[in-house]
Every structure is written in C-alpha cells, then in structure tokens.
Design a protein around this motif. Sequence first.
Motif, PDB file in Angstrom:
ATOM      1  N   ASP B 160       0.825  -1.212   0.000  1.00  0.00           N
ATOM      2  CA  ASP B 160       0.000   0.000   0.000  1.00  0.00           C
ATOM      3  C   ASP B 160       0.857   1.259   0.000  1.00  0.00           C
ATOM      4  O   ASP B 160       0.406   2.336  -0.366  1.00  0.00           O
ATOM      5  CB  ASP B 160      -0.957   0.004   1.200  1.00  0.00           C
ATOM      6  N   ILE B 161       2.134   1.135   0.424  1.00  0.00           N
ATOM      7  CA  ILE B 161       3.019   2.306   0.457  1.00  0.00           C
ATOM      8  C   ILE B 161       4.070   2.226  -0.650  1.00  0.00           C
ATOM      9  O   ILE B 161       4.378   3.211  -1.306  1.00  0.00           O
ATOM     10  CB  ILE B 161       3.699   2.412   1.842  1.00  0.00           C
ATOM     11  N   ILE B 162       4.613   1.022  -0.846  1.00  0.00           N
ATOM     12  CA  ILE B 162       5.641   0.811  -1.868  1.00  0.00           C
ATOM     13  C   ILE B 162       5.069  -0.136  -2.920  1.00  0.00           C
ATOM     14  O   ILE B 162       5.026  -1.346  -2.703  1.00  0.00           O
ATOM     15  CB  ILE B 162       6.901   0.162  -1.246  1.00  0.00           C
ATOM     16  N   PRO B 163       4.611   0.360  -4.063  1.00  0.00           N
ATOM     17  CA  PRO B 163       3.968  -0.520  -5.048  1.00  0.00           C
ATOM     18  C   PRO B 163       4.915  -1.545  -5.665  1.00  0.00           C
ATOM     19  O   PRO B 163       4.536  -2.690  -5.839  1.00  0.00           O
ATOM     20  CB  PRO B 163       3.436   0.452  -6.107  1.00  0.00           C
ATOM     21  N   THR B 164       6.158  -1.137  -6.006  1.00  0.00           N
ATOM     22  CA  THR B 164       7.097  -2.110  -6.565  1.00  0.00           C
ATOM     23  C   THR B 164       8.208  -2.375  -5.555  1.00  0.00           C
ATOM     24  O   THR B 164       8.836  -1.439  -5.056  1.00  0.00           O
ATOM     25  CB  THR B 164       7.751  -1.606  -7.876  1.00  0.00           C
ATOM     26  N   PRO B 165       8.426  -3.640  -5.245  1.00  0.00           N
ATOM     27  CA  PRO B 165       9.415  -3.962  -4.211  1.00  0.00           C
ATOM     28  C   PRO B 165      10.841  -3.652  -4.678  1.00  0.00           C
ATOM     29  O   PRO B 165      11.129  -3.736  -5.875  1.00  0.00           O
ATOM     30  CB  PRO B 165       9.240  -5.469  -4.021  1.00  0.00           C
ATOM     31  N   PRO B 166      11.724  -3.276  -3.754  1.00  0.00           N
ATOM     32  CA  PRO B 166      13.115  -2.981  -4.123  1.00  0.00           C
ATOM     33  C   PRO B 166      13.854  -4.257  -4.521  1.00  0.00           C
ATOM     34  O   PRO B 166      13.637  -5.313  -3.930  1.00  0.00           O
ATOM     35  CB  PRO B 166      13.696  -2.395  -2.835  1.00  0.00           C
ATOM     36  N   LYS B 167      14.703  -4.134  -5.552  1.00  0.00           N
ATOM     37  CA  LYS B 167      15.509  -5.286  -5.956  1.00  0.00           C
ATOM     38  C   LYS B 167      16.885  -5.224  -5.328  1.00  0.00           C
ATOM     39  O   LYS B 167      17.558  -6.238  -5.188  1.00  0.00           O
ATOM     40  CB  LYS B 167      15.646  -5.312  -7.483  1.00  0.00           C
ATOM     41  N   TRP B 169      19.727  -3.297  -2.364  1.00  0.00           N
ATOM     42  CA  TRP B 169      19.801  -2.654  -1.053  1.00  0.00           C
ATOM     43  C   TRP B 169      19.644  -1.142  -1.174  1.00  0.00           C
ATOM     44  O   TRP B 169      18.984  -0.512  -0.366  1.00  0.00           O
ATOM     45  CB  TRP B 169      21.139  -2.985  -0.375  1.00  0.00           C
ATOM     46  N   ASP B 170      20.278  -0.563  -2.230  1.00  0.00           N
ATOM     47  CA  ASP B 170      20.192   0.891  -2.400  1.00  0.00           C
ATOM     48  C   ASP B 170      18.748   1.332  -2.622  1.00  0.00           C
ATOM     49  O   ASP B 170      18.301   2.333  -2.062  1.00  0.00           O
ATOM     50  CB  ASP B 170      21.067   1.350  -3.578  1.00  0.00           C
ATOM     51  N   GLU B 171      18.017   0.525  -3.436  1.00  0.00           N
ATOM     52  CA  GLU B 171      16.607   0.855  -3.662  1.00  0.00           C
ATOM     53  C   GLU B 171      15.824   0.777  -2.356  1.00  0.00           C
ATOM     54  O   GLU B 171      14.968   1.611  -2.073  1.00  0.00           O
ATOM     55  CB  GLU B 171      15.990  -0.109  -4.687  1.00  0.00           C
ATOM     56  N   LEU B 172      16.137  -0.261  -1.558  1.00  0.00           N
ATOM     57  CA  LEU B 172      15.435  -0.430  -0.279  1.00  0.00           C
ATOM     58  C   LEU B 172      15.680   0.775   0.620  1.00  0.00           C
ATOM     59  O   LEU B 172      14.746   1.336   1.206  1.00  0.00           O
ATOM     60  CB  LEU B 172      15.902  -1.723   0.398  1.00  0.00           C
ATOM     61  N   ILE B 173      16.953   1.208   0.688  1.00  0.00           N
ATOM     62  CA  ILE B 173      17.286   2.340   1.558  1.00  0.00           C
ATOM     63  C   ILE B 173      16.590   3.614   1.053  1.00  0.00           C
ATOM     64  O   ILE B 173      16.074   4.411   1.840  1.00  0.00           O
ATOM     65  CB  ILE B 173      18.815   2.519   1.637  1.00  0.00           C
ATOM     66  N   ALA B 174      16.526   3.754  -0.284  1.00  0.00           N
ATOM     67  CA  ALA B 174      15.849   4.927  -0.850  1.00  0.00           C
ATOM     68  C   ALA B 174      14.360   4.900  -0.524  1.00  0.00           C
ATOM     69  O   ALA B 174      13.758   5.934  -0.209  1.00  0.00           O
ATOM     70  CB  ALA B 174      16.069   4.976  -2.365  1.00  0.00           C
ATOM     71  N   ASP B 175      13.768   3.682  -0.577  1.00  0.00           N
ATOM     72  CA  ASP B 175      12.340   3.551  -0.275  1.00  0.00           C
ATOM     73  C   ASP B 175      12.010   3.935   1.165  1.00  0.00           C
ATOM     74  O   ASP B 175      10.875   4.306   1.469  1.00  0.00           O
ATOM     75  CB  ASP B 175      11.878   2.104  -0.519  1.00  0.00           C
ATOM     76  N   GLY B 261       2.175  -2.835  11.972  1.00  0.00           N
ATOM     77  CA  GLY B 261       2.321  -1.713  11.062  1.00  0.00           C
ATOM     78  C   GLY B 261       3.507  -0.822  11.378  1.00  0.00           C
ATOM     79  O   GLY B 261       3.538   0.343  10.990  1.00  0.00           O
ATOM     80  N   ASN B 262       4.488  -1.375  12.104  1.00  0.00           N
ATOM     81  CA  ASN B 262       5.645  -0.567  12.487  1.00  0.00           C
ATOM     82  C   ASN B 262       6.856  -0.752  11.582  1.00  0.00           C
ATOM     83  O   ASN B 262       7.925  -0.227  11.860  1.00  0.00           O
ATOM     84  CB  ASN B 262       6.052  -0.885  13.929  1.00  0.00           C
ATOM     85  N   LEU B 263       6.706  -1.566  10.538  1.00  0.00           N
ATOM     86  CA  LEU B 263       7.837  -1.794   9.634  1.00  0.00           C
ATOM     87  C   LEU B 263       7.359  -1.693   8.193  1.00  0.00           C
ATOM     88  O   LEU B 263       6.246  -2.104   7.861  1.00  0.00           O
ATOM     89  CB  LEU B 263       8.426  -3.193   9.843  1.00  0.00           C
ATOM     90  N   LEU B 264       8.258  -1.186   7.333  1.00  0.00           N
ATOM     91  CA  LEU B 264       7.954  -1.101   5.914  1.00  0.00           C
ATOM     92  C   LEU B 264       8.370  -2.404   5.227  1.00  0.00           C
ATOM     93  O   LEU B 264       7.671  -2.934   4.369  1.00  0.00           O
ATOM     94  CB  LEU B 264       8.717   0.089   5.321  1.00  0.00           C
ATOM     95  N   PHE B 265       9.540  -2.922   5.646  1.00  0.00           N
ATOM     96  CA  PHE B 265      10.069  -4.156   5.063  1.00  0.00           C
ATOM     97  C   PHE B 265      10.433  -5.142   6.166  1.00  0.00           C
ATOM     98  O   PHE B 265      10.949  -4.751   7.218  1.00  0.00           O
ATOM     99  CB  PHE B 265      11.338  -3.875   4.254  1.00  0.00           C
ATOM    100  N   LEU B 266      10.197  -6.412   5.878  1.00  0.00           N
ATOM    101  CA  LEU B 266      10.555  -7.450   6.847  1.00  0.00           C
ATOM    102  C   LEU B 266      11.160  -8.635   6.124  1.00  0.00           C
ATOM    103  O   LEU B 266      10.628  -9.098   5.110  1.00  0.00           O
ATOM    104  CB  LEU B 266       9.302  -7.908   7.607  1.00  0.00           C
ATOM    105  N   ARG B 267      12.294  -9.113   6.661  1.00  0.00           N
ATOM    106  CA  ARG B 267      12.830 -10.372   6.147  1.00  0.00           C
ATOM    107  C   ARG B 267      12.320 -11.476   7.060  1.00  0.00           C
ATOM    108  O   ARG B 267      12.522 -11.440   8.275  1.00  0.00           O
ATOM    109  CB  ARG B 267      14.363 -10.358   6.168  1.00  0.00           C
ATOM    110  N   ASN B 268      11.606 -12.461   6.490  1.00  0.00           N
ATOM    111  CA  ASN B 268      11.140 -13.576   7.307  1.00  0.00           C
ATOM    112  C   ASN B 268      10.928 -14.800   6.423  1.00  0.00           C
ATOM    113  O   ASN B 268      11.110 -14.750   5.211  1.00  0.00           O
ATOM    114  CB  ASN B 268       9.850 -13.203   8.051  1.00  0.00           C
ATOM    115  N   TRP B 269      10.565 -15.918   7.049  1.00  0.00           N
ATOM    116  CA  TRP B 269      10.332 -17.171   6.327  1.00  0.00           C
ATOM    117  C   TRP B 269       8.906 -17.179   5.782  1.00  0.00           C
ATOM    118  O   TRP B 269       8.070 -16.377   6.201  1.00  0.00           O
ATOM    119  CB  TRP B 269      10.546 -18.350   7.274  1.00  0.00           C
ATOM    120  N   GLY B 295      19.638  -7.572  -2.842  1.00  0.00           N
ATOM    121  CA  GLY B 295      21.082  -7.715  -2.643  1.00  0.00           C
ATOM    122  C   GLY B 295      21.753  -6.451  -3.083  1.00  0.00           C
ATOM    123  O   GLY B 295      21.083  -5.469  -3.405  1.00  0.00           O
ATOM    124  N   PRO B 296      23.090  -6.425  -3.158  1.00  0.00           N
ATOM    125  CA  PRO B 296      23.768  -5.194  -3.573  1.00  0.00           C
ATOM    126  C   PRO B 296      23.521  -4.873  -5.046  1.00  0.00           C
ATOM    127  O   PRO B 296      23.329  -3.722  -5.410  1.00  0.00           O
ATOM    128  CB  PRO B 296      25.240  -5.487  -3.304  1.00  0.00           C
TER     129      PRO B 296
END
Lengths: 338, 420
Positions: B160-167, B169-175, B261-269, B295-296
């Motif tokens: 709902d906030i980020i329509p296209t996921p970052p590919k 790390w730099d994109e993630l940080i920018a998001d 709702g406290n995180l934008l991105f989460l790494r999980n299984w 990744g980088p």
Amino acid sequence: MTIAGPAAGSAQTTPTSPPKAVARNKIKTGEGRLAWMLIAPTVLLLAVITGYPIVKALYSSFQKDSGLNAATGFFDQGGGSAGVSNYKHWLLQQCPVQGGGVGKCPPGTLGHEFWPSLSVTVGFTVVSVAIEAVIGMGMALMMHRAFKGRGLVRAAILVPWAIPTAVTAKLWTVVFDPNGVLNKVLGTNYQWTSDKWPARAAVVIADVWKTTPFIALLILAGLQGIGAELYESAKVDGASAWQRFTKITLPLVKPALAVALIFRTLDVLRMYDLPKILTGGANGTSTLSILVVDQLQQGPNSAAALSTITFIFIFGVAFLMVRIFGANVTGASKGGTK
Amino acid sequence: MRTNRVAVAALAVGLVAASVTGCSSSKKKSGSSSGSDRGPITVVQGKDNNNVLPDIAALWNKDHPTEKVTFRQQSDSADDQLQDLEQHFQSKDSGYDVVSVDVVWTAEFAAKGWIVPLKDQYNLDTSKLLPATVKSATYNGTLFAAPASSDGGLLYYRKDIIPTPPKTWDELIADCAKKGSVKGCYAGQFANYEGLTVNAAEAINAAGGQIVKEDGKTANVNTPEAAKGLDFLVNGFKQGYIPKEAIGFKEEGSLNAFQDGNLLFLRNWPYADSLLNTNAASKVKGKFDIAPLPGPNGHGASSLGGHNWAIGAFSKHKATALDFLKFAESDEVQKLLINKASLAPVVTSLYSDPTLVSKFPYLPVLLKSIETAVPRPVTPFYPGVTKAIEVNTFAALQGQKSTQQALADMQSAIQSATSG
C-alpha cells in the motif's frame, strides 16, 4: 562431592561405633555387620548415581576430544590422554589455531568467554544475594509481626517462590519486552534483554523477585526462635528499636541467615535456567553453567574439564563460607550432644 | 529376630543390585542380524504439530505390509532434537533407522559416521530436486541425506506504500524515505541467536562473500565482499533504516512489529505469509506482498532452512530405509507436507503446480529465493562456526566493534573452532 560421600557415611556410623574392643565384639555379635548391611544399599546407590558420574567426568576431562581427520573428512575416534590441556584451554585461554598448536582464544569462541562468564556468575551472585538478604530480612520482620491479614501477606510473599523458574523467566520476558510493561511504566526505552547492562539487571531483578521469599522464609524461622522476653527486657532497659535489631535480632538470627545465604550463593553460582530463557545467555549474561552446556556440543571432554572447574570453584566458595560463618549447615552437632 | 533383620538387609541389597544390573542389561538390544536388511523401520523426527505423520505412515504401510514404519516424535525444540540424536547415535542405537536432521547438522552427522552415504547400493536420484537443497545435504562431495523440506527467506513489503518492491539494497534504503507514519523501515532477525547467523550469512553471501570454503573448515570471511555485506546491516543500525529495537528481534518479534504496522520491510520465512493475513491482531491484512530478498546488485542470496532425511548408520534395515527416503521425495508425500504442515517442497516441479500455487501464492517467489539460496556453512564444526558468526556480528551491530574488526575476529574464531 566425592569427598562428601564417604564423609557423610562415616558421620552416620560414628555414633554407633564405640571404642575398638567393644566394636569388634559388636561385629562378632552381628550388630555392626547388620549396621553395614543396612546402610549398604544407600552407599551403593550413592556410588552409582553420584560417585560414578563424578569419576567419569573427572576421567573424561583428561581425555582428548575427537578431531577431524583431514585426509578422510571424518572424525577420529578421539580419546587418549590429553594431559591437562583441557584445563589449560579454559584457565590459560589456549585455543587451537590453524595448522596445529595453540594460541590466544579469539572473540567468538567459547574459550574466550570463560573469564567473562566467571566474573558475570560471581557478579550475579554477589549482587542478587546481597539484595535478597536485605529485602528478605525486611519481609521476614514484616511477616513476624502480628497484624490483621498476616496470613494473606505471608501467602502473597511466597507466591513468586512457588512459581517454576522457567515460568518466571517467561513472565519477565513479557515485562522486559522493548514495548513491554516496564518501559511503559518507567517511561524509558531500554533494550532490556538485548543490551549488556540492562540484560544483567534484568536477570538480577527476576532472580531477586523469585528467590527473596526463600531467604525471608528461612530468616522467619530464625526469628520465631527468639523469645519475646528478650525484647521486653531490652525495652525495659531503654534500648531503641535499632539497638534491639542490631544487638538482639541480628546475632540470634545469624545461624538461620547464614544457612540461607550459603544456599542462595551456591544456587546462583550454578544458575542456568533463568538467563538461558530470559536472554539466551547473550549480552554478557552467560553463566558458567550455560557455557558448560554450550561446550557440550563442541567437545564433551573439554566440557567435562569446564564442569570440573566449576564444581571445584563452587565447592571452594561453599567451604569458605561455611568457615567464615561457622554455619551449622549439615546439621552436625558441634561438641554438644557427644 | 536377628536373622530376620539380616535377611531384610540382604534382601534390600539384593533389590538394589538387581535394579542396577537390570538397568544396564535392558539397554542392550538383542542384535540378531537377519542377513537381509529389510524389515520394519522407525523414523525419528521433531514433534508433529500438524498431525501429518499418521497420513504419511498410512500411505507407506499400505504398500509395505511387512516393512511398516513407526514414527518416533522428539521434542519441539531444535536443541533437544539434536541432543536426542547425538545420544542415540553415541550409544549406537539400531532403533534409529531414518532420522530427520536440520540442514545445518548434516555435515557433522556425516563426519561422525552416524549417517549412511547415499552412494553405491544406497544411491539416491536427486535430479528432480532443487540444487540448493541437495547442496545442503552434501558433505565432502558425497550426498549423505535426502532433502525433506526446504525454506528460504522472503522480503515482506507494504504494497500500500511501496507498489514495486526494491531489488537492491540501495533501492530499499531509498524507499525508506517514503515510509511516512510507519515507525521503522527494515528488519530481520538480529538477536544474538541462530537467526542472526541466518541474516548475517544472507548479507555476506549476497555481496559475493563467503564464510567457510568448500572444504568445510577453512575460514574465508575476512574479505572486502563480506565487509560490504555486513555493512548493510551495521549501517542499518547506524543510519536508522533498521530500528533500534530490532537488535532484540527473533522471528516472532519481527513478525509482530510488521503486523502492528511498524515496519515497511521485513525479512522472514514463508510461514509469516498466512499468519499476517489470518492473525486477528494483524493490521496489515491485504496490505503487504512478498518478493525475493534484495542484494547489492539485484536479488540477494537467501539462507536455506529445512530438514533432510538420513539413514542411521546403525540401522539393521537400511534397504527399507532407503526406500523410505525415495518415498519421501515422491510428489505425493511432498504435497502432503505442504498441504498439511506448510513445509515447502524440495521437488522443483511442484513450485509450478497450479493447485498448490493457488493455495500457497508465495511458492513462485519462494522458488526464486531458494534457487539463488546459499546454504549456511556446511561444516562438521557448525556449532562453533555459528557461535563465531553470531557473537561477532552482534558486537558489530551494537557498535562495539568495527565491521573490519568483527570479520577479523570471526575469521580467527572460525579457524580455531575448525582446528579442534
């Protein structure tokens, strides 16, 4: 404990063995033999369930752990005398290095954690036992007084002690959660279980909460043995409340207090479950017992050496404390009834 | 009277002696080798929380009336399972015919000679299986176990906030700049436990670094690539794109933060996917999606989870055990495992099975994740190696040492652990 085994046995037999000539006579008549036969099951059981594991652990601590055979990629059988190298590994920080030989233990190895663990364990012991003694004394004095609802207060104070440690640890994990009760109440933002000093404080707080009632109970038993007439006569003589506490209560409750302190000290020195569940032993809260269990996965013989070191250390502390307090822990009468 | 007492005492001694010897003799199992290595088998695995074992047993027993399978369930905790297996193998228990081993224990069990190499008469065809899972079951160039189920890390993001996921790390940080009212940006599992090894290994592998070389005992982590990887996490805490409380996150804590709702991105299984949609407390129902880990330069490298089946070295019915391993790789069993227990399959073709994909929409993304996954270090010294990674990474994340120092210490600690 190897020392304790036979000692306890002889202590039991002393009263039944009068001077030699009579003793021989008794054996002839069969009563001495009967005594031996009667305690034989106990001695045998002790030897099997206590003696054997200790001897075995002591033996393994001088054995080599199995190593990887570089050519085959499989572990060798292990065994063979290791001399005192397992002990040197812990005490002198000698870790294996690449290409054979030993060197300083780098951070991230269990060897590196030995001295920090030892000081953390001792630190926990000193701090928690001191706090528990003070609060426990206060609780005992309170429970000792006669007032309305005393039964309720006594029961309430004992509740934490009745809860299993694992449950206590889980309860406190909820309290110590970064978004948990404690931070909300204090208005702080500590990472209670994932930052060094808060984590240590957390372990001490949970331990004090749980075991102060134990000390209070033992002190209360001591208090109840002090006659009310002592206080009355002191009052008549014009002693202040503080004087009555320091001159009457403290000296007379000392034996009970000493027993409580020694028990608690030994308990905290062996502590495993509380920090294991609360912090996973991370963040500088790894006690010696946690280290032993971690090491078991990496080399059981080296773990045996570490548990022997721990055992000797705790034994030494217990010995010293008994000496200092002159405590009557084992219940052996000192020149009284004999 | 006296003789009576003597008799009682003697009886007592006798009883104790009997119970002691009885104890030791009952442990010894009568080892009559029948010559044939077929017969009933016992399969040992952790607690069956989803009640899937009875179905598997029924399926097997129908076709193998004389070689029936009995499941033996261990405790729920991985540490207890490992300890149980170690104790039974140390005492050469022939009752452990097939055992379920975590991917990270496989090398140790192989090197200790506790599980049977799957070659020659015990050869197992792995051509249908995901290569990364086969790699996790391989030690020293030999296959030692049959992959049973797999698992890989996924990036959960707020669509709902980020329509296209970052590919990257730099994109993630920018998001992260777009997070608005969301408190934190990215988190994984950073508490000082096994999950930290998983996250650190992912970062290091994604940046082209390595932890232990293929031989399983030479450390190779003090490299610029590894530093680049670890810096992604270290800088996260320094610059704030990873929230401070993430230092205490295990799987559950990180899931709760995302769910609140406290995180934008989460790494999980993958297990988090259905929980986030079904948990009553979840505030992100329908507001998130999943993507492969960044990744980088393009998609990252997930760590690999899951379990392998192995044949116990002291089993008397190894031929039956091997048949069971083959049976466990069948589509039928693999489907049972994902349908009833949400355990991701190891058979590649199932990831494009239409029925499965409609029921588990994360499967295609998970396949991408597992295809580029790198197993955590395959080494017989895993307990020591993971400890070295955990402790030093944690110190770096807390800012107690520099990335350089952490990697240098990690290198020597791994070296020491694998020289034992």
